[in-house]
Design an enzyme around this catalytic site. Sequence first.
Site, mmCIF file in Angstrom:
data_model
loop_
_atom_site.group_PDB
_atom_site.id
_atom_site.type_symbol
_atom_site.label_atom_id
_atom_site.label_comp_id
_atom_site.label_asym_id
_atom_site.label_seq_id
_atom_site.Cartn_x
_atom_site.Cartn_y
_atom_site.Cartn_z
ATOM 1 N N GLU A 285 20.881 -0.057 3.420
ATOM 2 C CA GLU A 285 22.000 -0.994 3.378
ATOM 3 C C GLU A 285 23.331 -0.293 3.181
ATOM 4 O OE1 GLU A 285 21.857 -3.890 4.306
ATOM 5 O OE2 GLU A 285 19.739 -4.380 4.181
ATOM 6 N N THR B 293 28.613 -0.033 9.841
ATOM 7 C CA THR B 293 28.035 0.975 10.735
ATOM 8 C C THR B 293 26.863 0.356 11.487
ATOM 9 O OG1 THR B 293 28.603 2.607 9.047
ATOM 10 C CG2 THR B 293 27.161 3.333 10.839
ATOM 11 N N TYR C 229 27.161 -8.130 -1.205
ATOM 12 C CA TYR C 229 26.231 -8.102 -0.077
ATOM 13 C C TYR C 229 25.006 -7.239 -0.378
ATOM 14 C CZ TYR C 229 23.690 -6.693 3.904
ATOM 15 O OH TYR C 229 22.645 -6.428 4.716
ATOM 16 N N ASP D 255 26.767 -10.844 5.212
ATOM 17 C CA ASP D 255 27.523 -9.765 5.854
ATOM 18 C C ASP D 255 28.371 -10.356 6.987
ATOM 19 O OD1 ASP D 255 25.646 -10.451 7.708
ATOM 20 O OD2 ASP D 255 25.314 -8.408 8.396
#
Length: 348
Positions: free
Chosen positions: A41, A47, A124, A142
């Site tokens: 994560e 990314t 998150y 997210d």
Amino acid sequence: MPGTSAIDHRAMDHLMRWFDMHQRRMPWRGESDPYRIWISEVMLQQTQVATVVPYYQKWMRRFPTIHSLAESNTESVMELWQGLGYYSRAGNLLLGARYICDQHQGHFPQTRQEALRIPGVGEYIAGAVLSIAFNYPEPAVDGNVIRVLSRLRAISESSPSRIRRAVADIVGLSYWEFEPRWVNQAWMELGALQCIPHPACTPCPFATVCMAFSTGKVAEYPLGKKKKTLPLKRGIIYIVRRDNRILMVKRPAAGLLANLWELPNVFDDDQDPSSFLERHNLTPLSVSYGTVRHAYSHFKLTCEVRAAELSGPWQSDRWVDHRWMSNTMLAAVGKPKLHIMALRKSGF
DNA sequence: AATTCGGGGAC
DNA sequence: GTCCCAGAATT
């Protein structure tokens, strides 16, 4: 404003069937080791999955357990992280591993409040690890989930924090009897594969109930995005050679490109660019290696690459260390992309 | 609430 | 070229 209402059970059944059919295979998918979920994560922050995969595999070979990470050091971590960007993530992983080993006997905490105390863990990642590793019904909101739910419910809140809260509330009412770990991943996967920024909505499992689609406003969500034009900066990168070695300097532990090793350089907008050479005992040579360009997250940079020699001892209040590096040493430290390009141009 | 943090994939 | 990515820390 209408109050938050649950996603109905029939819609969730469609989502989970869609997920069973379309979900991608990932090296960490199906894992329940919180250490492995945590690492994945953090790498996935801002990314894309395809970029992360080779870094994740290298990381797990080098640091297979949280204890092996906690016993490592900044240099090793930065070498592995080279090229992935947002380098403070790597330093925070090292700090986080040491924190978890010291305060929690190496076990990732199982409450949101405790998880949020780990360096580099925010709302998150706390929700992602608690749900995916432990299967707790904790929302993991997210960018994908924001886009999916703000379209599905046409969420009109204008501030990002309110949008996020509204989305988290709806996700929290979407678990029914399904496993939270798969519900959260299904929302994210729908955003990554189907409900993308410019989607084709026809095959979407939610097309018939999506409020943004029914009003023809899919492209307008999520609201509240602001675009910025990146300022342009210029600078000079210096190639300083001595025998078969090259002078490299280490950046501080905080800020841009934290902890990375780079070539001596100066920006035109530095406090005192004119005295930079003098203060560092550098004398420019006539050799030039051309120009390198790179876009960072909040500015664009163009640098000339020039040769220089050192006329006295290296001294600097800007870098925390320096080293004359051979090619072998150079390969074993983390370097910014721009300086990798500059080194290539110099022929070193 | 607004900025600061990289690099690359997709278009 | 632009947009955005399984965001967090700092101010």
